[in-house]
Design a protein around this motif. Structure first.
Motif, PDB file in Angstrom:
ATOM      1  N   GLU A  59      23.296   8.264  -1.981  1.00  0.00           N
ATOM      2  CA  GLU A  59      21.825   8.119  -1.914  1.00  0.00           C
ATOM      3  C   GLU A  59      21.693   6.466  -1.582  1.00  0.00           C
ATOM      4  OE1 GLU A  59      20.182   9.251  -5.572  1.00  0.00           O
ATOM      5  OE2 GLU A  59      21.131  11.182  -5.718  1.00  0.00           O
ATOM      6  N   ASN A  60      20.870   6.249  -0.648  1.00  0.00           N
ATOM      7  CA  ASN A  60      20.740   4.950  -0.074  1.00  0.00           C
ATOM      8  C   ASN A  60      19.319   4.646  -0.202  1.00  0.00           C
ATOM      9  OD1 ASN A  60      21.093   2.277   1.138  1.00  0.00           O
ATOM     10  ND2 ASN A  60      20.551   3.271   3.199  1.00  0.00           N
ATOM     11  N   THR A  61      18.928   3.614  -0.790  1.00  0.00           N
ATOM     12  CA  THR A  61      17.512   3.263  -1.206  1.00  0.00           C
ATOM     13  C   THR A  61      17.327   1.735  -0.629  1.00  0.00           C
ATOM     14  OG1 THR A  61      17.185   4.831  -2.927  1.00  0.00           O
ATOM     15  CG2 THR A  61      15.250   3.082  -2.740  1.00  0.00           C
ATOM     16  N   ILE A  62      16.502   1.347   0.352  1.00  0.00           N
ATOM     17  CA  ILE A  62      16.122   0.124   0.446  1.00  0.00           C
ATOM     18  C   ILE A  62      14.684  -0.160  -0.193  1.00  0.00           C
ATOM     19  CG2 ILE A  62      15.403  -1.408   2.586  1.00  0.00           C
ATOM     20  CD1 ILE A  62      16.845   0.638   4.513  1.00  0.00           C
ATOM     21  N   VAL A  63      14.889  -1.133  -0.893  1.00  0.00           N
ATOM     22  CA  VAL A  63      13.811  -1.494  -1.939  1.00  0.00           C
ATOM     23  C   VAL A  63      12.921  -2.292  -1.558  1.00  0.00           C
ATOM     24  CG1 VAL A  63      13.388  -2.648  -4.291  1.00  0.00           C
ATOM     25  CG2 VAL A  63      15.587  -1.301  -3.946  1.00  0.00           C
ATOM     26  N   GLY A  64      13.647  -3.049  -0.452  1.00  0.00           N
ATOM     27  CA  GLY A  64      12.390  -4.122   0.102  1.00  0.00           C
ATOM     28  C   GLY A  64      12.427  -5.554  -0.533  1.00  0.00           C
ATOM     29  N   SER A  65      12.425  -6.443   0.073  1.00  0.00           N
ATOM     30  CA  SER A  65      12.484  -7.699  -0.222  1.00  0.00           C
ATOM     31  C   SER A  65      11.473  -8.139  -1.459  1.00  0.00           C
ATOM     32  CB  SER A  65      12.759  -8.927   0.766  1.00  0.00           C
ATOM     33  OG  SER A  65      13.495  -8.683   1.641  1.00  0.00           O
ATOM     34  N   SER A  66      10.377  -7.738  -1.072  1.00  0.00           N
ATOM     35  CA  SER A  66       9.190  -7.936  -2.282  1.00  0.00           C
ATOM     36  C   SER A  66       9.508  -7.376  -3.482  1.00  0.00           C
ATOM     37  CB  SER A  66       7.799  -7.803  -1.731  1.00  0.00           C
ATOM     38  OG  SER A  66       7.575  -8.343  -0.545  1.00  0.00           O
ATOM     39  N   ASP A  67       9.646  -5.987  -3.590  1.00  0.00           N
ATOM     40  CA  ASP A  67      10.006  -5.247  -4.762  1.00  0.00           C
ATOM     41  C   ASP A  67      11.297  -5.751  -5.289  1.00  0.00           C
ATOM     42  OD1 ASP A  67       7.585  -3.627  -4.682  1.00  0.00           O
ATOM     43  OD2 ASP A  67       8.459  -2.081  -3.893  1.00  0.00           O
ATOM     44  N   PHE A  68      12.222  -6.179  -4.606  1.00  0.00           N
ATOM     45  CA  PHE A  68      13.580  -6.673  -5.123  1.00  0.00           C
ATOM     46  C   PHE A  68      13.224  -7.826  -6.032  1.00  0.00           C
ATOM     47  CE2 PHE A  68      18.126  -8.172  -5.008  1.00  0.00           C
ATOM     48  CZ  PHE A  68      18.570  -7.128  -5.160  1.00  0.00           C
ATOM     49  N   GLY A  69      12.591  -8.919  -5.462  1.00  0.00           N
ATOM     50  CA  GLY A  69      12.198 -10.209  -6.200  1.00  0.00           C
ATOM     51  C   GLY A  69      11.183  -9.924  -7.464  1.00  0.00           C
ATOM     52  N   ALA A  70      10.252  -8.847  -7.137  1.00  0.00           N
ATOM     53  CA  ALA A  70       9.414  -8.499  -8.493  1.00  0.00           C
ATOM     54  C   ALA A  70      10.011  -8.136  -9.482  1.00  0.00           C
ATOM     55  CB  ALA A  70       8.545  -7.570  -7.696  1.00  0.00           C
ATOM     56  N   CYS A  71      11.430  -7.901  -9.805  1.00  0.00           N
ATOM     57  CA  CYS A  71      12.092  -7.361 -10.870  1.00  0.00           C
ATOM     58  C   CYS A  71      11.678  -8.049 -12.084  1.00  0.00           C
ATOM     59  CB  CYS A  71      13.484  -7.369 -10.736  1.00  0.00           C
ATOM     60  SG  CYS A  71      14.326  -9.012 -10.504  1.00  0.00           S
ATOM     61  N   ILE A  72      11.483  -9.562 -11.897  1.00  0.00           N
ATOM     62  CA  ILE A  72      10.989 -10.301 -13.140  1.00  0.00           C
ATOM     63  C   ILE A  72       9.532 -10.100 -13.525  1.00  0.00           C
ATOM     64  CG2 ILE A  72      12.606 -12.079 -12.359  1.00  0.00           C
ATOM     65  CD1 ILE A  72      10.119 -13.789 -11.255  1.00  0.00           C
ATOM     66  N   ILE A  73       8.681  -9.447 -12.852  1.00  0.00           N
ATOM     67  CA  ILE A  73       7.557  -9.055 -13.383  1.00  0.00           C
ATOM     68  C   ILE A  73       7.386  -7.726 -14.200  1.00  0.00           C
ATOM     69  CG2 ILE A  73       5.085  -8.680 -12.377  1.00  0.00           C
ATOM     70  CD1 ILE A  73       5.705 -10.079 -10.018  1.00  0.00           C
ATOM     71  N   PRO A  74       6.794  -8.239 -15.438  1.00  0.00           N
ATOM     72  CA  PRO A  74       6.820  -6.841 -16.380  1.00  0.00           C
ATOM     73  C   PRO A  74       6.060  -5.699 -15.951  1.00  0.00           C
ATOM     74  CG  PRO A  74       6.612  -9.033 -17.459  1.00  0.00           C
ATOM     75  CD  PRO A  74       6.546  -9.198 -16.195  1.00  0.00           C
ATOM     76  N   PHE A  75       6.422  -4.468 -15.978  1.00  0.00           N
ATOM     77  CA  PHE A  75       5.676  -3.302 -15.640  1.00  0.00           C
ATOM     78  C   PHE A  75       5.570  -3.097 -14.367  1.00  0.00           C
ATOM     79  CE2 PHE A  75       4.099  -5.083 -19.924  1.00  0.00           C
ATOM     80  CZ  PHE A  75       4.696  -4.269 -20.648  1.00  0.00           C
ATOM     81  N   TRP A  76       6.332  -3.717 -13.563  1.00  0.00           N
ATOM     82  CA  TRP A  76       6.195  -3.528 -11.851  1.00  0.00           C
ATOM     83  C   TRP A  76       6.518  -2.126 -11.414  1.00  0.00           C
ATOM     84  CZ3 TRP A  76       4.262  -6.759  -8.215  1.00  0.00           C
ATOM     85  CH2 TRP A  76       4.414  -6.569  -6.907  1.00  0.00           C
ATOM     86  N   LYS A  77       5.608  -1.501 -10.877  1.00  0.00           N
ATOM     87  CA  LYS A  77       5.838  -0.212 -10.544  1.00  0.00           C
ATOM     88  C   LYS A  77       6.828   0.098  -9.259  1.00  0.00           C
ATOM     89  CE  LYS A  77       4.928   4.209 -10.089  1.00  0.00           C
ATOM     90  NZ  LYS A  77       5.722   5.271 -11.147  1.00  0.00           N
ATOM     91  N   TYR A  78       7.822   0.735  -9.636  1.00  0.00           N
ATOM     92  CA  TYR A  78       9.291   0.929  -8.630  1.00  0.00           C
ATOM     93  C   TYR A  78       9.133   2.458  -8.208  1.00  0.00           C
ATOM     94  CZ  TYR A  78      11.165  -3.429  -8.913  1.00  0.00           C
ATOM     95  OH  TYR A  78      11.404  -4.968  -8.906  1.00  0.00           O
TER      96      TYR A  78
END
Length: 402
Positions: free
Chosen positions: A34-53
């Motif tokens: 299973e291969n998922t390209i998260v995207g650079s923005s979503d990848f970096g947004a991991c530090i933001i609480p409650f970010w929707k993935y």
């Protein structure tokens, strides 16, 4: 990563791959993974609480028995998502580059995660050299950390490497500055030619996509300035399955990393170039490196040999000596055997600790710091622009007809 995924799937494991960007290997990922390209923005947004993935990202984290990160950013991404969705999961932090996780953690949030939040016993170094570099830079011993050599499959290229009657010296890799051999090899070729030897440099690789380096043209310009451009071939990117042909038709290899391992495994006599070295220094042949090392500097050992003299040794070898170099090259990389290393990897997974040693400082402090820094630069730019006098009318260019 592709070798690991294929091996794990073959042996009955499930594999999910999460990446910030797809890259040129995207089409090579095994179909069952299973291969998922998260995207650079979503990848970096991991530090933001409650970010929707996306649901598939959350699902992959929740269901994973082990999450294996392969970079500093990947470690931070995995840490934050695991804290949210799998707080008792297992995070193994792979270290495949000397600069991963080594900045002062107060200055670099990503490196704080690696240094302080991951169990030392869950830190996996690809060789002793990188672990020693980390010890040297951070002052920490990482005594419980593990070593795990890069896995290669000797059957990837079934053709025999090395042709004694050839004069081709092969290099394979990105044309980037930290691969310093790209810069000194034109000088080496000139020196060999001046000594009356036949030598050609065949370069497989290209500038990195979206890079500002533009290093390839600088290398070509240097070749031209030295008068060796006719003896240097820049081939560009070659499919991995075609490398066997390249290894077969070359006499020697100069490079680092996985391409070095693949060349040596084929039997092509190979010289290990050092990261960031532009003077042609080396620790020698693959069998003369510390375990797992494929081009890293070792802080406690100064390289005392040079690429030029080792190439002379290969180019002038008789048949018996050349065959000996071929056999030594093959034997040297058996420590990287795919089956051997993947069994070790499963052992690392089974013995890894769950959870984390501590929690990172609140991310809002990091976000605020970044915002203030950006805002300060923007404000300074606006002030500078306001303080610059506007051009007078007579200094404006004539726009008629433009």
């Amino acid at each position: 990563m592709l070798r690991m995924a294929s091996w794990l799937l073959k042996h009955g494991h499930q594999v999910s791959i999460l990446t910030a960007q797809g890259g040129f290997l995207e089409d090579s990922i095994p179909e069952k993974a299973e291969n998922t390209i998260v995207g650079s923005s979503d990848f970096g947004a991991c530090i933001i609480p409650f970010w929707k993935y996306p649901d598939q990202v959350v699902q992959a984290i929740k269901e994973a028995d082990v999450v294996f990160s392969m970079s500093g950013g990947g470690c931070t991404f995995a840490y934050h998502l695991m804290r949210r969705f799998s707080p008792n999961g297992v995070l193994l932090a792979g270290v495949f580059h000397p600069n991963t996780g080594t900045t002062e953690s107060q200055k670099h949030y990503f490196d704080h995660v690696f240094q302080h939040c991951v169990h030392d016993s869950n830190k996996v170094y690809m060789n002793e050299a990188i672990r020693e570099i980390h010890r040297h830079r951070t002052g920490k011993l990482f005594e419980q950390s593990r070593l795990w050599a890069l896995p290669i499959d000797p059957t990837d290229n079934k053709m025999e490497g090395g042709k004694i009657n050839s004069s081709t010296i092969l290099s394979v890799g990105r044309l980037t500055r930290f691969k310093g051999y790209n810069w000194y090899m034109p000088d080496v070729i000139k020196a060999l030619l001046d000594a009356g030897m036949e030598a050609r440099w065949r370069v497989i690789g290209d500038d990195e996509p979206d890079t500002r380096e533009g290093f390839k043209q600088e290398i070509i310009d240097k070749c031209e300035a030295l008068g060796v451009l006719d003896q240097c071939e820049f081939i560009g990117i070659v499919p991995f399955e075609k490398l066997g042909d390249e290894f077969t038709n070359a006499k020697a290899f100069v490079g680092m990393g996985t391409s070095l391992l693949a060349a040596a495994a084929s039997g092509l006599p190979s010289i290990v170039a050092l990261c960031d070295d532009t003077e042609g220094r080396t620790y020698g042949f693959p069998w003369e490196q510390p375990i797992g090392c494929v081009g890293e500097w070792i802080p406690s050992i100064q390289p005392e040999r040079n690429v030029h003299s080792l190439l002379q040794e290969i180019l002038t070898a008789n048949r018996q000596d050349y065959a000996s170099l071929q056999e030594k090259s093959k034997v040297a990389v058996t420590q990287h055997d795919l089956d051997l290393q993947m069994e070790k990897f499963l052992g690392l997974c089974q013995s890894a600790k769950r959870g984390f040693t501590t929690y990172c400082p609140p991310t809002n402090r990091f976000i605020l710091s970044k915002t203030l820094r950006f805002g300060g630069k923007r404000l300074a730019s606006l002030i500078a622009n306001r303080s610059t006098p506007a051009p007078t009318s007579h200094s404006l260019p004539n726009q008629v007809g433009s």
